[in-house]
Design a protein around this motif. Structure first.
Motif, PDB file in Angstrom:
ATOM      1  N   GLU A 331       0.775  -1.562   0.104  1.00  0.00           N
ATOM      2  CA  GLU A 331       0.292  -0.359   0.032  1.00  0.00           C
ATOM      3  C   GLU A 331       0.812   0.949  -0.266  1.00  0.00           C
ATOM      4  O   GLU A 331       0.754   2.638  -0.457  1.00  0.00           O
ATOM      5  N   ARG A 334       1.641   2.167  -3.235  1.00  0.00           N
ATOM      6  CA  ARG A 334       0.969   2.337  -4.881  1.00  0.00           C
ATOM      7  C   ARG A 334       0.917   3.927  -4.369  1.00  0.00           C
ATOM      8  O   ARG A 334       0.728   4.402  -4.882  1.00  0.00           O
ATOM      9  N   ASP A 335       1.196   4.207  -2.616  1.00  0.00           N
ATOM     10  CA  ASP A 335       0.459   5.792  -2.434  1.00  0.00           C
ATOM     11  C   ASP A 335       2.168   6.731  -2.628  1.00  0.00           C
ATOM     12  O   ASP A 335       1.900   7.228  -3.773  1.00  0.00           O
ATOM     13  N   VAL A 350      -3.173   4.648 -10.758  1.00  0.00           N
ATOM     14  CA  VAL A 350      -2.807   3.430 -10.243  1.00  0.00           C
ATOM     15  C   VAL A 350      -3.199   2.207  -9.345  1.00  0.00           C
ATOM     16  O   VAL A 350      -3.986   2.803  -8.714  1.00  0.00           O
ATOM     17  N   HIS A 351      -3.332   0.989  -9.900  1.00  0.00           N
ATOM     18  CA  HIS A 351      -3.670  -0.194  -8.825  1.00  0.00           C
ATOM     19  C   HIS A 351      -2.764  -0.904  -8.573  1.00  0.00           C
ATOM     20  O   HIS A 351      -1.919  -0.872  -8.355  1.00  0.00           O
ATOM     21  N   LEU A 352      -3.416  -1.630  -7.247  1.00  0.00           N
ATOM     22  CA  LEU A 352      -2.482  -2.571  -6.930  1.00  0.00           C
ATOM     23  C   LEU A 352      -3.276  -3.873  -6.521  1.00  0.00           C
ATOM     24  O   LEU A 352      -4.773  -4.012  -5.987  1.00  0.00           O
ATOM     25  N   CYS A 377       8.041   2.416 -10.117  1.00  0.00           N
ATOM     26  CA  CYS A 377       6.712   3.660 -10.469  1.00  0.00           C
ATOM     27  C   CYS A 377       7.279   4.608 -11.027  1.00  0.00           C
ATOM     28  O   CYS A 377       6.582   5.438 -11.396  1.00  0.00           O
ATOM     29  N   ILE A 391       0.805  -2.343  -9.753  1.00  0.00           N
ATOM     30  CA  ILE A 391       1.806  -2.672  -8.951  1.00  0.00           C
ATOM     31  C   ILE A 391       0.765  -4.071  -8.953  1.00  0.00           C
ATOM     32  O   ILE A 391      -0.074  -4.146  -7.978  1.00  0.00           O
TER      33      ILE A 391
END
Length: 490
Positions: A331, A334-335, A350-352, A377, A391
């Motif tokens: 997470e 992603r941030d 942006v996907h995780l 990224c 990601i």
């Protein structure tokens, strides 16, 4: 005598002598057998000629003596016949009842019988019977004597020839070979080339030993040249290595000193830009301060990359694995990716995606892994104009040869990478667009550092373009060994 003793102690010469003796003995046995056979046939023929001689010269006198009852003459004639070595037994029986017998009476083989006749009134009357028994004992005794004589003579000649051959062979061959072997054995490879010579008069036409010595001298000369060349090459490489080490140390000291000297005023500049942004100044100056702060941040990142390369080359990077929560870490990635998108002012999602088989707690150096993921990224956000960045975190399948690994991939919908540029992106100071008019700035060190860090952790970093994921152009995949997962955490 010393020369003879040395020759007799030579193993090669002794083997030659033994082979010569065996061959000589074989041929001597064959020749002796043929010679004895011919002698046997000749003596047997001579023995059977006794019968012809008796028939030609002794029958008529014996008939006359027996007719006249001259028994003394009969005795003389019979004894003369029996005296022949081939006659073993002679027996005469007359019709008047008189009998004569001479020789070995037990010998009753190979008999020949003659009837003694006398002409009376024109008619032949039998007056007696002469029986002669022939013997081959004397022939066999003579053959045995010949056999022993031949064997003794041939063996003596064979031994004398073998001994003479041993001496000659030692003089012409083995002493030279032994001398050459001894000189080669005590020679120092580091000294001058060999100069072997033979202790004999030079020949007009070189023989095999001369050719061997010449070949050894040539080989020694070539070996000496190769040794000199290798020594020169080793010296040059040592010099080059020393110079390279010195240059590397100088470069590291330069980078360390310059990075320190540059960071100090750079941090001061960044602090001043931040103070300007926080102070009560016009909006135009705040914007200028923000632009300067962004440029300082870019410069600081580039300087950090250069420093990181220097530390990797010096093997000064140390890993600090620890137990971390992989979901929380993902997470954070992603941030950070969202922050990069906002910094580049891109309209990118942006996907995780975290697989179900990924363990909750893992053990690795989360700072180094995060450094690699952040760089991937940031590149994805930089080179993607629109679309999305994903990601994905998963696990590879375990095989008989490899254990499972953590797999972290960053995919984007950017322009992609040409096939011939797929390997160049990991080269230092290299970018896909390496022209002076490229739109994106950078030193080209980020991916190189990321791959080196992946190898340092026992993993790998690969790129796929086009990506095997639908709707995505490029995928960078980081794999980290999972052999320590759960082990060190436990």
């Amino acid at each position: 005598m010393g020369f003879v003793r040395t020759a007799l102690r030579d193993p090669l010469g002794l083997r030659l002598v033994v082979a010569t003796l065996l061959i000589s003995t074989l041929f001597s046995a064959v020749a002796s057998s043929v010679q004895l056979y011919l002698s046997y046939q000749r003596q047997v023929g001579t023995a059977f000629q006794v019968v012809d001689r008796v028939s030609a010269s002794a029958l008529e006198p014996l008939q006359n003596a027996l007719w006249q009852f001259d028994f003394e003459q009969v005795d003389i004639i019979l004894r003369g016949i029996q005296s022949d070595p081939a006659v073993a037994h002679v027996m005469l029986a007359s019709t008047t009842g008189h009998s004569f017998e001479y020789g070995d009476q037990s010998y009753l083989e190979r008999e020949t019988t003659f009837e003694l006749e006398r002409n009376v009134n024109g008619e032949g009357n039998v007056i007696g019977t002469l029986t002669i028994y022939l013997s081959l004992d004397s022939i066999w005794a003579d053959l045995w004597a010949q056999f022993l004589t031949l064997i003794a003579t041939n063996l003596i000649k064979a031994y004398l020839v073998a001994f003479a051959l041993l001496i000659v062979y030692y003089w012409y061959v083995t002493r030279h070979l032994s001398d050459v072997a001894e000189r080669i054995g005590v020679a120092d490879p580091g000294q001058a080339p060999l100069s072997l010579t033979l202790d004999r008069r030079a020949k007009m036409r070189p023989d095999a030993i001369d050719k061997i010595v010449s070949a050894l001298n040539d080989m020694s000369h070539r070996s000496a040249q190769q040794i000199d060349a290798l020594e020169n090459e080793v010296a040059q490489r040592k010099k080059a290595e020393t110079e390279a080490v010195t240059a590397a140390l100088a470069r590291k000291r330069f980078l360390a000193n310059m990075s320190h000297e540059i960071r100090t005023p750079l941090n001061a500049m960044m602090g001043l830009f931040q103070l300007i942004e926080m102070s009560d100044v016009p909006a135009r100056q705040k914007k200028q301060a923000a632009t300067g702060l962004d440029a300082a941040n870019v410069l600081l990142g580039q300087l950090t990359n250069v420093l990181e390369v220097s530390r990797l080359e010096a093997n000064a990077v140390r890993l600090n694995p620890r137990s971390v929560n992989l979901m929380s870490l993902a997470e954070q990635w992603r941030d950070t990716a969202v922050g990069s998108v906002m910094r580049y002012e891109k309209d990118i999602k942006v996907h995780l995606k975290v697989a179900d088989d990924v363990p909750t707690d893992v053990c690795f150096d989360d700072k180094r892994v995060s450094q690699i993921v952040h760089n991937l990224c940031d590149n994805a956000a930089k080179f993607t104009a629109e679309g999305a960045v994903m990601i994905a975190v998963g696990m590879t399948q375990a095989t008989a040869a490899n254990r499972p690994m953590i797999e972290i991939s960053v995919s984007d919908t950017g322009p992609g990478i040409l096939c011939n540029d797929g390997t160049n992106v990991f080269e230092r100071f290299s970018q896909v667009d390496d022209s002076l008019t490229r739109r994106h700035s950078g030193t080209g060190l980020g991916l190189s550092i990321s791959r080196d860090l992946a190898k340092l952790m026992g993993g790998q970093l690969e790129v796929e373009s086009p990506s095997n994921l639908e709707d995505y152009a490029t995928t960078f995949t980081l794999q980290i060994p999972a052999r320590d997962i759960g082990e060190e955490a436990a």
